[in-house]
Motif scaffolding. Structure first.
Motif, PDB file in Angstrom:
ATOM      1  N   ASN A 486       0.827  -1.202   0.000  1.00  0.00           N
ATOM      2  CA  ASN A 486       0.000   0.000   0.000  1.00  0.00           C
ATOM      3  C   ASN A 486       0.860   1.250   0.000  1.00  0.00           C
ATOM      4  O   ASN A 486       1.814   1.357   0.775  1.00  0.00           O
ATOM      5  N   ILE A 487       0.516   2.204  -0.834  1.00  0.00           N
ATOM      6  CA  ILE A 487       1.330   3.409  -0.982  1.00  0.00           C
ATOM      7  C   ILE A 487       1.339   4.252   0.290  1.00  0.00           C
ATOM      8  O   ILE A 487       2.318   4.914   0.607  1.00  0.00           O
ATOM      9  N   ALA A 488       0.227   4.240   1.046  1.00  0.00           N
ATOM     10  CA  ALA A 488       0.125   4.886   2.355  1.00  0.00           C
ATOM     11  C   ALA A 488      -0.941   4.138   3.140  1.00  0.00           C
ATOM     12  O   ALA A 488      -1.827   3.510   2.550  1.00  0.00           O
ATOM     13  N   CYS A 489      -0.862   4.207   4.475  1.00  0.00           N
ATOM     14  CA  CYS A 489      -1.665   3.274   5.271  1.00  0.00           C
ATOM     15  C   CYS A 489      -2.550   3.903   6.355  1.00  0.00           C
ATOM     16  O   CYS A 489      -3.577   3.333   6.706  1.00  0.00           O
ATOM     17  N   LEU A 490      -2.167   5.040   6.930  1.00  0.00           N
ATOM     18  CA  LEU A 490      -2.688   5.438   8.236  1.00  0.00           C
ATOM     19  C   LEU A 490      -3.375   6.801   8.226  1.00  0.00           C
ATOM     20  O   LEU A 490      -3.049   7.672   7.418  1.00  0.00           O
ATOM     21  N   THR A 491      -4.302   6.978   9.147  1.00  0.00           N
ATOM     22  CA  THR A 491      -4.927   8.278   9.357  1.00  0.00           C
ATOM     23  C   THR A 491      -5.618   8.278  10.711  1.00  0.00           C
ATOM     24  O   THR A 491      -5.718   7.233  11.362  1.00  0.00           O
ATOM     25  N   ILE A 492      -6.077   9.455  11.136  1.00  0.00           N
ATOM     26  CA  ILE A 492      -6.986   9.539  12.276  1.00  0.00           C
ATOM     27  C   ILE A 492      -8.158  10.387  11.836  1.00  0.00           C
ATOM     28  O   ILE A 492      -8.039  11.603  11.664  1.00  0.00           O
ATOM     29  N   ALA A 493      -9.297   9.735  11.614  1.00  0.00           N
ATOM     30  CA  ALA A 493     -10.501  10.404  11.116  1.00  0.00           C
ATOM     31  C   ALA A 493     -11.524  10.532  12.235  1.00  0.00           C
ATOM     32  O   ALA A 493     -11.500   9.765  13.202  1.00  0.00           O
ATOM     33  N   PRO A 494     -12.436  11.497  12.119  1.00  0.00           N
ATOM     34  CA  PRO A 494     -13.552  11.536  13.081  1.00  0.00           C
ATOM     35  C   PRO A 494     -14.445  10.334  12.852  1.00  0.00           C
ATOM     36  O   PRO A 494     -14.829  10.041  11.718  1.00  0.00           O
ATOM     37  N   THR A 495     -14.767   9.604  13.928  1.00  0.00           N
ATOM     38  CA  THR A 495     -15.528   8.361  13.765  1.00  0.00           C
ATOM     39  C   THR A 495     -17.026   8.580  13.761  1.00  0.00           C
ATOM     40  O   THR A 495     -17.778   7.665  13.489  1.00  0.00           O
ATOM     41  N   GLY A 496     -17.489   9.804  14.058  1.00  0.00           N
ATOM     42  CA  GLY A 496     -18.897  10.148  13.884  1.00  0.00           C
ATOM     43  C   GLY A 496     -19.838   9.184  14.558  1.00  0.00           C
ATOM     44  O   GLY A 496     -19.655   8.782  15.706  1.00  0.00           O
ATOM     45  N   THR A 497     -20.899   8.769  13.817  1.00  0.00           N
ATOM     46  CA  THR A 497     -21.948   7.957  14.430  1.00  0.00           C
ATOM     47  C   THR A 497     -21.489   6.556  14.772  1.00  0.00           C
ATOM     48  O   THR A 497     -22.134   5.893  15.586  1.00  0.00           O
ATOM     49  N   THR A 498     -20.396   6.066  14.160  1.00  0.00           N
ATOM     50  CA  THR A 498     -19.942   4.728  14.524  1.00  0.00           C
ATOM     51  C   THR A 498     -19.523   4.668  15.986  1.00  0.00           C
ATOM     52  O   THR A 498     -19.616   3.627  16.630  1.00  0.00           O
ATOM     53  N   SER A 499     -19.063   5.804  16.532  1.00  0.00           N
ATOM     54  CA  SER A 499     -18.652   5.805  17.938  1.00  0.00           C
ATOM     55  C   SER A 499     -19.850   5.661  18.867  1.00  0.00           C
ATOM     56  O   SER A 499     -19.705   5.279  20.025  1.00  0.00           O
ATOM     57  N   LEU A 500     -21.062   5.968  18.364  1.00  0.00           N
ATOM     58  CA  LEU A 500     -22.258   5.741  19.178  1.00  0.00           C
ATOM     59  C   LEU A 500     -22.449   4.254  19.425  1.00  0.00           C
ATOM     60  O   LEU A 500     -22.953   3.848  20.472  1.00  0.00           O
ATOM     61  N   MET A 501     -22.051   3.453  18.428  1.00  0.00           N
ATOM     62  CA  MET A 501     -22.265   2.014  18.547  1.00  0.00           C
ATOM     63  C   MET A 501     -21.139   1.334  19.311  1.00  0.00           C
ATOM     64  O   MET A 501     -21.343   0.297  19.924  1.00  0.00           O
ATOM     65  N   THR A 502     -19.944   1.921  19.268  1.00  0.00           N
ATOM     66  CA  THR A 502     -18.870   1.375  20.082  1.00  0.00           C
ATOM     67  C   THR A 502     -18.933   1.919  21.501  1.00  0.00           C
ATOM     68  O   THR A 502     -18.246   1.443  22.381  1.00  0.00           O
ATOM     69  N   GLN A 503     -19.773   2.960  21.704  1.00  0.00           N
ATOM     70  CA  GLN A 503     -19.889   3.639  22.998  1.00  0.00           C
ATOM     71  C   GLN A 503     -18.530   4.120  23.477  1.00  0.00           C
ATOM     72  O   GLN A 503     -18.145   3.986  24.624  1.00  0.00           O
ATOM     73  N   THR A 504     -17.798   4.714  22.531  1.00  0.00           N
ATOM     74  CA  THR A 504     -16.478   5.244  22.848  1.00  0.00           C
ATOM     75  C   THR A 504     -16.406   6.675  22.387  1.00  0.00           C
ATOM     76  O   THR A 504     -17.307   7.195  21.756  1.00  0.00           O
ATOM     77  N   THR A 505     -15.278   7.308  22.657  1.00  0.00           N
ATOM     78  CA  THR A 505     -15.076   8.663  22.180  1.00  0.00           C
ATOM     79  C   THR A 505     -14.553   8.636  20.760  1.00  0.00           C
ATOM     80  O   THR A 505     -14.190   7.601  20.231  1.00  0.00           O
TER      81      THR A 505
END
Length: 860
Positions: A486-505
């Motif tokens: 892979n030419i590049a691999c990583l990021t930190i994105a806002p997780t939005g509504t998925t974090s509601l389901m993980t009940q995390t920040t």
């Protein structure tokens, strides 16, 4: 194992909701979010899954199908265990929605950037970009593109205009296109950027300060090191057009500090523009080692965490950091680095599988375009667009492995967010992610082949690659020998509504509730041991929030009895002992947060999406200091949000003679938007009206909204029923509502519109076309509108109505949705908490509620 390769069973909304509610342990919000946004559906709203368990098996089976193409495949069962309960690996929105869903033709990519090859400063190039943006957004993609190629205002042009209008009108064009595109209950997302070197950059920076302008786009300015050095040394700076030309047609000398002051002021006042430290992005970018092969980074996606070259895209995935904390909140708390490294490697592998799935999706999109009934000429731009995306996706195989729950991880490790100790630990975790992901990509290259243009010599001087080489020489040797998948691999994105389901920040943002001053009560009879707190204004928070759950978990882990009644002093002492103390947005040392972002950034090959949330009373000097520190710390970008800032700026216009009013008064004005002297306004015989269409629980609804002074004055809404005479062409979006009075003094309301042939067509007796009960409620709501109640408060009133059956509640939801679009952008939703982070920082934007703390959005 559940096989869902051919889904034939369908479920009602109620069936899916009840099953999901059980899955989430009674969390109603998480259940509704999953059913509404992520359960597999077709274009008619039929639901093919009734719980996230089905979804995770769907994804696991599809990933396993890709795995079987390669050596040492992971099984569906292994993959399911990584996905189940959102515990370890969480694919983000587009992959979660689209993988294995053959009922809709959509991309799995979250992010795209488009651009022009060669000269693009022409109406042909500008309109082509507009169409490409729309074509991507309708497939659920967020889009970014740069405007630096457009010639500055006043430049000569070889058409009847004689001189160029500059950048700003085209910003409006692209913004309006975004507002038009619907994406399954949400609008499109757009990032517009421009280089500070461009002579129109000041106009770009000011563009969103005008009320109602460019509301469909985020804007960021690309700052080079030369400009930042000029700012810090109080020197002049030269702008040119074309920006990279050795023989520019336009040269402009400016005071760097003066323009910098405008950036800082506008960011302080309106939270935009964001800043992109462009030289840092390019210098650190691994894909830019291949710039001459088409991988020159030109802009970012709407949230800023993925810098991309034209026609490249990225899919996103998050790893739940909290799940690797053993014995959280106790003195024995530890982080399971071995399991974590194993899972990061598998996450990278999953992301590579998702690229293959995306290539299948793009093939399906291309096939659909080929079979569409339109002419080849009409389809040409869309067809070529996806062909280019297909090539870039397969050639570079770019991925976006990220994280979520960093704040919870730190708290579970008894580390206070923002401290030096917590930052050290975060840096170690992200270094581990980088090394594990790149090791996995090298291993994948050995088994599956390197990305097409990999060349170790090209990457020899890249700072990020050399950082990996220093930390793990064996990894570097492996890459040189086998390449990288892979030419590049990583990021930190806002997780939005998925974090509601993980009940995390979300992301690296601490999203704990703001300002806990004192304990109010502990109810020992409540099973959940709900704890009420009041904030510094004395207003009580809702019971049993995410914070309360975590605080109770911390209490139990440390030997405290949550059912006991503690004294005021005791509860204050408990809060002060917990890792959540001094970890709110207002408590965190903002400079330390910027430094933390800079240190983490060194181990992220793309970028980090994070907003620095500031109290309302901070001054511009702090924003200036934060932006300068972000540049010095090595951040690739930075955005600030001062509480309440948008509501203050969005009501300002050139005709406003009271620009120096107190900020709080401005905020009230933004929230009000009332009619002038409403008590003396008599309804005109003819009112302009807009037609609002939407679907609610599979039913088609229509609303006719009468407008007075561009503000809702009355509303008629209900089911669109052709049998009852609402024969309204889809092209009709506006008309007039005409009030007629018969000989007996009875009122009748007719809707009149002009058809495509230019003839007036009238639907008589509009009020008779809908359910009588609905009409009576509509008269009540219209009365409230006529007397000037602020629109956001009308929306709140309608939402609070307690009606006695499902049909009328569906109607109520329709009225609420129709009116939301008229709430002024930037209006604060007072008294309403974000369901994700529980902060009372929601604002209205294009009829949606956007949280300025965590970035989550809710439409409809």
């Amino acid at each position: 194992m559940i096989t869902l390769s051919v889904a034939v069973s369908t479920y009602t909304y109620e069936e899916a909701y009840e099953e999901s509610l059980n899955y989430f342990g009674g969390d109603e919000l998480a259940a509704r979010v999953w059913v509404n946004k992520y359960a597999m559906k077709d274009s008619y709203g039929n639901i093919y899954e009734k719980s996230p368990e089905h979804m995770h098996w769907r994804i696991a089976n599809e990933l396993a199908r890709m795995e079987k193409k390669y050596p040492n495949p992971l099984s569906a069962e292994e993959l399911f265990k990584l996905l189940d309960k959102f515990k370890y690996i969480v694919p983000q929105g587009s992959p979660m929605t689209g993988i294995g869903n053959n009922h809709q033709v959509a991309s799995l990519s979250n992010c795209f950037v488009i651009g022009v090859e060669g000269a693009g400063d022409s109406y042909g190039g500008i309109i082509k970009m507009d169409e490409e943006q729309v074509q991507l957004m309708k497939r659920r993609g967020g889009v970014g593109h740069d405007l630096s190629h457009i010639r500055p205002k006043g430049s000569p042009v070889k058409n009847s205009a004689l001189t160029s209008t500059g950048i700003v009108p085209f910003m409006e064009r692209y913004s309006n296109s975004t507002r038009e595109v619907a994406q399954d209950g949400r609008r499109g997302a757009l990032m517009l950027s421009v280089s500070i070197k461009h002579p129109d950059s000041e106009s770009f920076i000011d563009a969103k300060m005008t009320q109602g302008k460019i509301t469909g786009a985020n804007v960021s300015v690309k700052l080079d090191d030369e400009f930042m050095t000029a700012v810090t040394n109080n020197q002049s700076y030269t702008q040119t057009y074309p920006i990279d030309s050795e023989n520019p047609t336009t040269v402009k000398e400016i005071d760097a500090s003066q323009l910098w002051g405008k950036i800082v002021h506008n960011a302080w006042k309106s939270a935009e523009p964001g800043v992109l430290f462009w030289d840092t992005i390019i210098k650190e970018s691994v894909p830019d080692c291949y710039a001459d092969l088409g991988y020159k980074t030109v802009s970012t996606n709407p949230c800023g965490e993925i810098p991309l070259c034209p026609y490249d895209s990225c899919r996103l995935l998050a790893i739940n950091l909290y799940s690797y904390v053993n014995n959280p909140f106790t003195p024995q708390a530890s982080f399971d680095f071995e399991l974590f490294k194993d899972h990061v490697g598998k996450a990278q592998r999953i992301m590579d599988d998702i690229i293959d799935l995306e290539l299948e999706k793009i093939e399906a999109i291309i096939k659909k375009i080929e079979n569409d009934p339109e002419s080849e000429e009409v389809k040409r731009t869309e067809y070529l667009l996806w062909k280019k995306i297909y090539t870039k996706t397969g050639q570079g195989r770019r991925t976006g492995v990220g994280i979520t729950a960093e704040g919870d991880m730190l708290a579970g490790m008894n580390l206070r967010y923002g401290t030096e100790e917590a930052t050290d630990f975060s840096e170690l975790v992200h270094k581990t992610v980088a090394l594990a992901a790149y090791n996995a990509s090298a291993d994948l290259a050995k088994d599956r082949g390197a990305f097409d243009v990999y060349d170790a010599k090209r990457e020899e001087n890249n700072p990020f690659i050399n950082r990996l080489k220093e930390a793990d020489p064996a990894l570097y040797e492996k890459m040189v020998k086998y390449g990288r998948r892979n030419i590049a691999c990583l990021t930190i994105a806002p997780t939005g509504t998925t974090s509601l389901m993980t009940q995390t920040t979300s992301g690296i943002e601490p999203v704990f509730l703001p300002v806990y001053k004192r304990r109010r009560k502990v109810n020992p009879n409540d099973v959940n041991v709900r704890i009420d707190f009041v904030d510094e204004t004395g207003d009580a928070f809702e019971e049993y929030t995410v914070f309360h759950h975590k605080f109770v978990t911390w209490m139990e882990a440390n030997g405290y009895d949550p059912s006991k009644r503690y004294s005021q002093e005791e509860i204050d002492e408990l809060v002060a002992k917990s890792p959540y103390y001094k970890a709110t947005s207002n408590d965190v040392d903002w400079l330390m947060k910027v430094k933390m972002q800079g240190r983490i950034q060194k181990w992220v090959d793309h970028s980090i999406s994070v907003t620095i949330n500031l109290p309302n009373d901070v001054d511009e000097a702090l924003v200036n200091k934060l932006y300068i520190e972000a540049w010095k710390a090595g951040c690739k970008g930075c955005t600030v949000y001062r509480d309440g800032s948008r509501s203050g700026v969005l009501i300002a216009t050139e005709s406003n003679k009271e620009k120096d009013k107190d900020k709080s008064t401005q905020g009230e004005q933004a929230s009000s938007s009332v009619l002038t002297n409403p008590e003396v306004v008599k309804r005109p015989k003819v009112l302009e009206a807009e037609v609002v269409r939407f679907q609610n629980n599979k039913e088609k609804w229509v609303a006719f909204v009468g407008l007075y002074e561009d503000r809702p004055y009355e509303i008629f809404t209900g089911l669109q029923d052709d049998d009852e005479g609402i024969l309204l062409p889809k092209s009709v979006v506006s008309g007039n509502i005409i009030k007629n009075v018969d000989e007996n003094g009875n009122n009748r309301y007719d809707f009149q519109f002009v058809n495509k042939r230019g003839y007036k067509t009238t639907i008589e007796g509009l009020s008779e076309k809908f359910n009588k009960v609905y009409w009576n409620y509509a008269k009540l709501i219209s009365g409230v509108l006529r007397w000037g109640m602020p629109i956001d408060q009308v929306v709140k009133l309608v939402g609070s109505l307690q009606l006695d059956n499902e049909n009328i509640n569906n109607w109520k939801n329709g009225v609420e949705r129709a009116l939301k679009r008229y709430v002024q952008n930037g209006t604060r939703a007072t008294g309403t908490k974000c369901p994700n982070c529980q902060n009372e920082t929601l604002i209205y934007q294009e009829g949606c509620l956007i949280c300025t703390t965590c970035g989550s959005s809710r439409c409809g």
